[in-house]
Motif scaffolding. Structure first.
Motif, short mmCIF file in Angstrom:
data_model
loop_
_atom_site.label_atom_id
_atom_site.label_comp_id
_atom_site.label_asym_id
_atom_site.label_seq_id
_atom_site.Cartn_x
_atom_site.Cartn_y
_atom_site.Cartn_z
N GLY A 25 1.06 -1.75 0.48
CA GLY A 25 0.44 0.17 0.09
C GLY A 25 1.38 1.18 -0.08
N ILE A 36 1.45 3.88 -2.85
CA ILE A 36 1.06 5.65 -2.85
C ILE A 36 1.95 6.07 -3.05
N SER A 37 2.68 5.42 -2.31
CA SER A 37 4.13 6.60 -2.74
C SER A 37 5.38 7.04 -3.87
N PRO A 48 2.58 8.64 -7.44
CA PRO A 48 2.70 9.73 -7.47
C PRO A 48 4.06 10.33 -8.09
N LEU A 87 -4.75 4.24 6.94
CA LEU A 87 -4.18 4.59 5.76
C LEU A 87 -3.80 6.02 5.73
N TRP A 114 -0.52 5.53 5.97
CA TRP A 114 0.08 5.87 4.69
C TRP A 114 0.88 6.28 4.18
N VAL A 115 -0.20 7.34 3.94
CA VAL A 115 -0.08 8.90 3.52
C VAL A 115 1.36 9.26 3.56
N SER A 130 3.94 8.13 3.26
CA SER A 130 4.74 8.65 1.87
C SER A 130 5.00 9.19 1.35
N ASP A 161 8.32 10.38 -0.99
CA ASP A 161 8.27 11.76 -2.05
C ASP A 161 9.14 12.61 -2.41
#
Lengths: 435, 331
Positions: free
Chosen positions: B97, B101-102, B105, B176, B179-180, B183, B187
């Motif tokens: 996950g 999501i990393s 993007p 979640l 995770w964001v 990420s 990033d």
């Protein structure tokens, strides 16, 4: 032109030599001590308060230089490092601190440590509380792994300024009278919350849970997650269930600030005066002082803990066999754990001595702490210390404790209901014990 | 000597009175020294790559207490237990996950950034250097700073959300959200790095392709998607594989993001525990089960190989599905 091949050969040789050097390079690096002072490394966690003692020891022993590593790190960072060093056979300090909950695991593999009984430690037996001495012995009693440092007599540290804001008494005798039992503590907490001071009543439910568990276990069964035959008793030891239920009441009443112990937020919450009480074993006073900073000096005070005393934490000093200066390291460990050493550490950072002589010493019994508004820490923590009943810790104590603490935390954060949390605690504890 | 090209045997040695002895040496030299020249890498790889790999596999077949002295052989038991271990699969889902999501993007942003940097900006070198700055900072420092930014109560992100009327987000105890948060760290650190690699590849694209495209009436966007991106395919593939390896081995960011007791769990319910953290938790504190941890390491190795292979296949297929664009460009 004729020179050329020779030069190339030289280059070949150089490349080969470099490759060998590079691959062999990581094997070197041992400190080849000449005639100069030998360096003894001491590995600790939290706040042991040895700085001044090192100075004294170095002044008395010019041949020894002492370097301390790990002050301020928490046990979860420290213990894997120590284990890796021991497993790898290199890297550990000459003297290492071992916390009581991990002692059992290290005792299971005594070959990693020098047997202090072979180095005259038997004569020191009378310098330690009996159970503290025994905790450093292997199961067969033939090897002494570590000499006792501190014990963790428990009190309740609180913020006078926040209590005043909430209209509660601020004087420590009066505060102690507020909570003879944990239910009274909760009732006080509810009053505090109703006063809307902008702060929570306590830091995190896990700290309170550990306190109640060790207190209850010490006063009843004498063991916590494992019984004395090393059977996992998470779901059958009434002490655990009782600590759990009381903690759930605390969570239910919305008293906790939910600042996960030892996290960045926890430290920030100290600095920003975000909670009013924290269960404080003697060693915690040093942690509070370094987290809350000098700005909060005189705003903290220490009252009695609800319930009947108890012991949380405390360590031993051991000498790994991999130490290159075993004899000197043993001498240093003996010095640091002597009555004089324990008194010095107590004065510096508050860990309560495990030596009865030190506990009786006026330097301890009469000690006060200016940071905690001049609280008589010697009598508060020392009073019950000699009558403390130890709590037995089983082989996977740390792993099991982690699981149960995490279950407390999930309920505290609202991720689980108390019933689900308890199921998680039992299931995960069993799983951890089996690993 | 005349110009000597790499990867060619050296010119035959000149004849002379001492020809016999030097000749034999130089024949040996010619034949074997190239191997010596490349040997350092393989020696290093053998010591630091292959040996640990094999040793880890060996350990994973044993019941290996890190501190214990006996290590009984248990065969594949660690693996069978691992495959039935819910926490392992949980960590796997977390890892994938966070990876998705990393990485997605990140590569898109890198591509966009590279395209911007490829234009005639004033102070170009300065800008190009600047995008690499996040990569130079220490991962641990970044993770600590971001961990504080994403704090529940004292964090700046929640404070800013509060200003615009959004309720505080539980960045650490919501799966979640964690995770964001992690990420964004990845990033922030790697976008510039990938952008520079893509930029280097972009600059190798012949100008005349763009001129031809412009004559055909392609605008900037059309040039980007029909010329730049197809020409960058091998580089994008490279970046994807590097990001896969890094992403699936993610450790420092989530480890430092979680502070407090036993941060290696990635939160009380293992919200942001990655596979490497799970490996560490088992091999080291608090379980000290070296065999089990090694089994996790080997399954992670297998996973990276599989995901990298899938990446290659997918990217090939993507290129193959647009043969027109590709042929038009390369011809």
């Amino acid at each position: 032109m004729a020179v050329f091949p020779r030069r190339r050969l030289a280059a070949v040789a150089l490349v080969a030599a470099t490759a060998l050097l590079v691959t062999a390079g990581c094997g070197g690096g041992d400190d080849a001590e000449g005639d100069g002072p030998i360096t003894l490394t001491v590995d600790v966690f939290g706040q042991f308060g040895y700085e001044q003692l090192y100075q004294d020891y170095m002044a008395a022993n010019p041949g020894v230089k002492i370097v301390e590593r790990g002050t301020g790190t928490n046990l979860d960072e420290y213990s894997p490092k120590l284990t890796q060093w021991l497993a790898a056979g290199r890297g550990a300090g000459d003297v290492v601190a071992i916390e009581e909950g991990l002692m059992v695991e290290y005792k299971a593999n005594p070959n990693n440590f020098v047997n202090l009984l072979d180095h005259g430690a038997a004569d020191l037996k009378g310098n330690f509380l009996e159970w503290k001495w025994n905790a450093g012995l292997t199961a067969d009693g033939k090897q002494l792994i570590g000499l006792g440092t501190d014990v963790g007599g428990i009190a309740m540290c609180y913020r006078k300024d926040l209590f005043e804001k909430a209209g509660l008494p601020t004087e420590r005798e009066a505060v102690s009278k507020l909570w003879p039992t944990w239910q009274d503590y909760i009732a006080t907490g509810e009053k505090f919350v109703a006063a809307k001071t902008g702060a929570s009543f306590l830091d995190a439910a896990t700290n309170t849970f550990n306190t109640i568990l060790l207190q209850t276990a010490g006063n009843t069964t004498g063991y916590s997650y494992y019984d004395t035959s090393d059977n996992l008793v998470v779901d059958s030891n009434p002490a655990i269930r009782q600590a759990w239920d009381t903690t759930m009441d605390i969570v239910d009443s919305g008293l906790s600030g939910k600042y996960g112990s030892w996290s960045e937020e926890w430290v920030s919450a100290f600095k920003q005066s975000k909670f009013a009480t924290i269960a404080c074993p003697a060693w915690m006073t040093g942690v509070i002082e370094s987290n809350a900073g000098t700005g909060a000096q005189g705003k903290w005070d220490i009252a009695k803990v609800p319930g009947n005393g108890g012991n949380w934490g405390g360590s031993h000093l051991a000498v790994p066999k991999q130490s290159k200066h075993q004899a000197e390291a043993i001498e240093l460990a003996k010095f640091l754990t002597s009555a004089k050493g324990q008194i010095g550490a107590f004065k510096a950072k508050g860990p309560l001595p495990s030596s009865p002589q030190a506990l009786d010493d006026p330097a301890i019994s009469g000690a006060t702490n200016t940071y905690f508004s001049g609280a008589p820490i010697g009598s508060i923590f020392g009073a019950g210390a000699k009558s403390l009943k130890p709590v037995y810790m089983g082989p996977k104590n740390q792993a099991v404790r982690t699981e149960v603490e995490n279950a407390v935390r999930t309920v505290e954060l609202g991720q689980r209901s108390p019933a689900q949390g308890w199921t998680d605690a039992v299931t995960n504890a069993k799983k951890a014990a089996a690993k | 000597m005349t110009v000597q090209l790499d990867a060619r045997p050296p010119a035959a040695p000149a004849t002379g009175p001492r020809r016999r002895s030097t000749g034999r040496l130089s024949r040996l030299d010619t034949r074997y020294s190239p191997y010596l020249y490349i040997a350092p890498f393989f020696l290093l790889f053998a010591v630091f790559g292959a040996y640990p790999l094999v040793y880890t596999f060996w350990v994973s077949l044993h019941d290996w207490d890190l501190l214990g002295t006996d290590h009984p052989f248990v065969g594949a038991e660690n693996y069978t237990r691992l495959l039935a271990d819910a926490d392992f699969w949980h960590a796997l889902v977390n890892t994938m996950g966070i990876f998705v999501i990393s990485t997605v993007p990140q590569l898109l942003a890198a591509l966009w950034l590279a395209n911007l940097l490829n234009r005639g900006l004033r102070g170009r070198t300065g800008w190009r250097m600047a995008v690499l700055v996040p990569n130079v900072t220490s991962t641990a420092a970044v993770a600590i700073v971001f961990g504080v930014l994403f704090g529940r109560e004292f964090g700046m992100i929640n404070w800013m959300l509060d200003l615009v009327g959004v309720d505080a987000i539980e960045w650490k105890s919501n799966r979640l959200a964690s995770w964001v948060a992690i990420s964004t760290m990845v990033d922030w650190r790697w976008t510039g790095y990938n952008a520079l690699i893509l930029l280097a590849a972009m600059q190798a694209i012949p100008r005349d392709l763009y001129e031809a495209a412009a004559i055909d009436g392609a605008g900037r966007a059309r040039q980007f998607w029909s010329v730049t991106v197809p020409m960058l395919k091998p580089t994008i593939l490279f970046c994807t594989i590097i990001a896969t390896i890094g992403g699936l081995q993610l450790f420092t960011e989530p480890r430092m993001f979680n502070s407090g007791t036993n941060p290696i769990r990635g939160g009380p319910l293992r919200e942001s525990q990655t596979l490497t953290m799970y490996m560490f938790e088992n091999a080291f504190a608090p379980h000290y089960n070296f065999g089990y941890g090694s089994a996790v390491a080997w399954l992670l190795f297998a996973l990276i190989a599989v995901v990298a292979a899938v990446n290659v296949l997918v990217l090939r297929r993507l290129g193959g599905s647009r043969p027109g664009a590709r042929k038009g460009v390369t011809r």
